[in-house]
Design an enzyme around this catalytic site. Structure first.
Site, PDB file in Angstrom:
ATOM      1  N   LYS A 177      39.930  21.828  60.641  1.00 18.93           N
ATOM      2  CA  LYS A 177      39.594  21.206  61.917  1.00 18.93           C
ATOM      3  C   LYS A 177      38.211  20.572  61.955  1.00 18.93           C
ATOM      4  CE  LYS A 177      42.061  20.773  64.601  1.00 18.93           C
ATOM      5  NZ  LYS A 177      43.379  20.286  65.132  1.00 18.93           N
TER       6      LYS A 177
HETATM    7  N1  PMP Z   1      46.182  26.065  60.756  1.00 16.72           N
HETATM    8  C1  PMP Z   1      45.125  26.530  61.442  1.00 16.72           C
HETATM    9  C2  PMP Z   1      44.525  27.834  61.035  1.00 16.72           C
HETATM   10  C3  PMP Z   1      44.592  25.802  62.521  1.00 16.72           C
HETATM   11  O1  PMP Z   1      43.534  26.272  63.206  1.00 16.72           O
HETATM   12  C4  PMP Z   1      45.199  24.580  62.882  1.00 16.72           C
HETATM   13  C5  PMP Z   1      44.657  23.778  64.023  1.00 16.72           C
HETATM   14  N2  PMP Z   1      45.042  24.181  65.297  1.00 16.72           N
HETATM   15  C6  PMP Z   1      46.330  24.157  62.168  1.00 16.72           C
HETATM   16  C7  PMP Z   1      46.773  24.912  61.089  1.00 16.72           C
HETATM   17  C8  PMP Z   1      47.127  22.924  62.559  1.00 16.72           C
HETATM   18  O2  PMP Z   1      46.449  21.723  62.457  1.00 16.72           O
HETATM   19  P1  PMP Z   1      46.762  20.517  63.446  1.00 16.72           P
HETATM   20  O3  PMP Z   1      46.063  20.821  64.745  1.00 16.72           O
HETATM   21  O4  PMP Z   1      46.153  19.336  62.762  1.00 16.72           O
HETATM   22  O5  PMP Z   1      48.219  20.397  63.650  1.00 16.72           O
END
Ligand code: PMP
Length: 340
Positions: free
Chosen positions: A51
């Site tokens: 992130k």
């Molecule tokens: N894995 C973790 C540990 C996350 O914190 C996030 C973000 N919310 C994601 C996966 C998914 O990423 P995205 O928000 O880009 O879908």
């Protein structure tokens, strides 16, 4: 970034530490699937998760649109990792951060946010339709705070642009332009949509697969055209019940639904056999990558995301009491199996 013969000597500032993460071949998953499965090591970002990329693009976008001025405040609702990314980008660029988070998220994320100096607002978990949901609470706080901007990671497509411009481009280069499939789970959807779009631009034949946890509605949406959730998951940061602006138009070819137990199986094996300590969303992604490799056939070249560090979950996923209370197998079963 200063380079000598292609090697980075130093970064001009801490913001340049975001991205350019390594890709690691995952031996156990590759052997299990008879394929070449690679993990993008997003836990090597300065905030220890994927992130950081979205946080940087959202902040730069707000600056470019004239919404954020020196000394201003960034407000966001987050499962934690975006907040950590925003707080460190904010510190480096001179902005305050107010982070609204459900109180169910890991203790380590809360402590990290406080250590970074973010103002932390904890709210009880609530359905999205409830005005008390962390996303709506963060929007209200942004509206009520002078000089504040709402990051709005779910529906601000600066999020997925980060992955079109950086994550996808890096994966393509690291794979030497030879990649059969990519898969990961969705929280905001920024990663799956952005990497999917970026890879398809380069090769329309790359298969983009959504790996959905239980308790999320996207699997049924892409498989049957119906946003409907089944089961539940304790994985943090993933699991979406609606088509966010970031997911809108995502080039998803196929989809898998992966249980916490199947994700946790890979968390334990990667820890024991490869020394990789990862969060549960990464284990779910790896299980999805194995499923995709099985679908695409022997020798296929698959990439997935190792989204954050397991050190963020020492008091939960890597704590035997927590695991027993949540119905997870003991962590050390994998070792016992190996000794037998
Ligand atoms: N894995 C973790 C540990 C996350 O914190 C996030 C973000 N919310 C994601 C996966 C998914 O990423 P995205 O928000 O880009 O879908």
């Amino acid at each position: 970034m200063a380079k000598l013969g292609g090697v980075t000597i130093f970064c001009a500032n801490s913001i340049d530490l975001i991205g350019n993460t390594p890709l690691v071949r995952l031996s156990g998953p590759s052997a299990a699937a008879g394929a070449e499965i690679f993990g993008k090591c997003e836990y090597t970002n300065p905030g220890a998760s994927i992130k950081d990329r979205a946080a940087l693009y959202i902040v730069r976008d707000a600056e470019e649109r004239g919404l954020l001025h020196p000394g201003g405040t960034i407000v966001e609702g987050t499962a934690g990792n975006t907040g950590i990314g925003l707080a460190l980008v904010g510190n480096a660029l001179g902005y305050k951060t107010i982070i609204v988070m459900p109180d169910t998220q890991s203790r380590e994320k809360m402590d990290t946010l406080r250590a970074l100096g973010a103002e932390l607002v904890l709210v009880p978990p609530a359905p999205f339709a409830n005005p008390g949901h962390f996303v709506h609470t963060s929007r209200r706080i942004a509206e009520e705070t002078a000089g504040a901007v709402w990051a709005n990671q779910f529906d601000n497509i600066a999020n997925r642009r980060a992955h079109v411009c950086t994550t996808a481009a890096e994966i393509w280069d690291q794979m030497g332009g030879r990649i059969d499939g990519f898969t990961c789970a969705a929280g905001t959807g920024g990663t799956i949509a952005g990497v999917g779009m970026g890879l398809k631009e380069r090769d329309a034949n790359v298969t983009i697969a959504l790996t959905d946890p239980h308790g999320a509605a996207l699997y049924n949406h892409y498989a049957h055209g119906e946003l409907r959730a089944e089961g539940s998951s304790v994985a943090e940061g993933i699991g979406q019940s609606r088509i966010t602006a970031n997911l809108d138009g995502a080039p998803i070819d196929t989809q898998f639904r992966i249980s916490d137990a199947d994700g946790d199986y890979w968390v334990r094996r990667l820890l024991d056999e490869e020394g990789l300590c990862l969060g549960l969303s990464s284990g779910i992604n790896v299980a999805g990558a194995v499923a995709l490799a099985q679908q695409l056939g022997k020798g296929s070249r698959i990439v997935t995301i190792l989204a954050d560090t397991g050190f963020r979950y020492l008091s939960s996923l890597f704590n035997e009491e927590w695991r027993a209370a949540k119905g997870f197998a003991p962590l050390r079963v994998a070792n016992a199996d190996r000794a037998a």
